[in-house]
Design a protein around this motif. Structure first.
Motif, PDB file in Angstrom:
ATOM      1  N   THR A   1      -5.300   0.157  -2.613  1.00 42.78           N
ATOM      2  CA  THR A   1      -5.177   1.535  -3.098  1.00 42.78           C
ATOM      3  C   THR A   1      -6.556   2.169  -3.266  1.00 42.78           C
ATOM      4  O   THR A   1      -7.580   1.501  -3.086  1.00 42.78           O
TER       5      THR A   1
ATOM      6  N   ASP B   1      -4.414   2.585   3.568  1.00 46.38           N
ATOM      7  CA  ASP B   1      -4.278   1.398   2.706  1.00 46.38           C
ATOM      8  C   ASP B   1      -4.121   0.130   3.538  1.00 46.38           C
ATOM      9  O   ASP B   1      -4.665  -0.926   3.202  1.00 46.38           O
TER      10      ASP B   1
ATOM     11  N   GLY C   1       3.747   5.517  -5.742  1.00 50.69           N
ATOM     12  CA  GLY C   1       2.952   4.594  -6.548  1.00 50.69           C
ATOM     13  C   GLY C   1       3.801   3.736  -7.471  1.00 50.69           C
ATOM     14  O   GLY C   1       3.540   2.545  -7.652  1.00 50.69           O
TER      15      GLY C   1
ATOM     16  N   GLY D   1       0.836  -1.197   0.000  1.00 45.57           N
ATOM     17  CA  GLY D   1       0.000   0.000   0.000  1.00 45.57           C
ATOM     18  C   GLY D   1       0.864   1.238   0.000  1.00 45.57           C
ATOM     19  O   GLY D   1       2.080   1.159   0.193  1.00 45.57           O
TER      20      GLY D   1
END
Length: 339
Positions: free
Chosen positions: A223, A180, A206, A172
């Motif tokens: 996510t 997350d 990310g 996450g």
């Protein structure tokens, strides 16, 4: 500087305006803009938006997008914005509380972290110390896997987890105990697993999380749904579970957790708060402006551009929603050892 004067008389509206203004009004009406009609629907003169984070973040986008829609639709005369970062949002909350009397014209944007950070003591205040105006939008959460993964749904992920828990890590973009992680833990708990046994690996970007998914370092990624949709549309991931109660139109093929027998839902809401002691009258005016905003094409343009989901909770409904989320998250964080 020609102004139109609108008077209502026995259901008849008389206009006195210059020719250029008349032509402009006709063009505006024809061009489907509601600003011409909305002049008569102005709910309040101005709103000052207090943003607890920096420019370009989620809070910033929510406040500026909301202000854009309210002003362009003619519901609010003007909007101003102030970014006040610090203390995970605590600086702005403290400021609004300490200067309540001079901030009747201010709305502060916030979201799920006000619940999480209040529980963990990042700041001493909670949503109860503010006037609850309305929850306006949200982003559901999602579990995704690499497009080449053998996992196609939550049952597959749970089977892999049962076979080898330590090799079935979930990643996450937030710290352990952050959103997350909590969503992943909530889903696994609802599926009958012990959240304490789930291996969670945080990534601060990310790109790093995606690399970990592709390399197999993590089996799945927890996510936000809007991010998951972008990744799925780019052909990088498969969405195997969404935390909404019903399927989301923007990801119509993606099954909800509930459809798969996992009884959990979660929304990262965003909404607006007033200073403590804000009068009931002023609170009602803010709530009225926000409620009317949803029916305008100006709001729809902002909402669609950002991929937001309309989730409107006003006043007491907002309070009940926040109390429910606080209990769910609090219980889980205690179990995970964060509280």
């Amino acid at each position: 500087a020609e102004r139109s004067v609108v008077k209502r008389e026995d259901n008849m509206t008389t206009f006195s305006m210059g020719r250029r203004a008349l032509i402009a009004a006709a063009v505006a009406a024809l061009s489907f803009g509601s600003a011409a009609q909305a002049e008569g629907h102005k709910v309040l003169d101005s709103i000052h938006f207090l943003i607890p984070g920096g420019a370009g973040g989620g809070w910033d986008g929510t406040a500026r997008g909301t202000g854009e829609a309210l002003t362009k639709a003619g519901l609010v005369g003007s909007a101003s914005y102030e970014n006040m970062s610090g203390g995970g949002g605590g600086k702005a909350i403290g400021f609004l509380i300490e200067n309540a009397a001079s901030n009747e014209g201010t709305l502060m944007v916030n979201s799920t972290p006000i619940v999480i950070r209040s529980l963990t003591g990042v700041f001493p205040q909670s949503f109860r110390d503010l006037t609850l105006v309305a929850g306006t939008i949200g982003d559901y959460a999602a579990m995704v896997v690499s497009k080449d993964s053998a996992v196609n749904n939550m049952s597959d992920l749970l089977a892999a987890y049962d076979a080898d828990p330590s090799a079935t890590a979930i990643g996450g973009g937030s710290v352990p105990g952050g959103m997350d992680h909590l969503v992943a833990a909530m889903a696994m708990e609802a599926a009958g697993k012990d959240a304490l046994d789930v291996k969670y690996i945080p990534y601060d970007a990310g790109g790093k999380a995606m690399a970990a998914l592709l390399s197999g370092e993590i089996a799945a990624l927890s996510t936000g749904l809007s991010e998951a949709i972008d990744l799925a549309n780019a052909g990088e991931v498969k969405i195997i579970g969404v935390t909404s109660d019903a399927r989301v139109p923007a990801a119509a093929d993606a099954m909800t957790m509930k459809e798969q027998g996992i009884d959990m839902s979660f929304v990262n809401w965003r909404g607006f708060f007033g200073a403590p002691g804000l009068s009931a009258e002023k609170t009602a005016v803010y709530q009225d402006a926000i409620a009317k905003m949803y029916d305008t094409p100006e709001w729809e343009e902002v909402r669609a551009r950002n991929g937001w989901v309309n989730i409107h909770n006003s006043g007491d409904d907002f309070k009940a929603f926040l109390e429910g989320q606080e209990k769910t998250i609090g219980d889980l964080m205690k179990k995970l050892g964060f509280l």
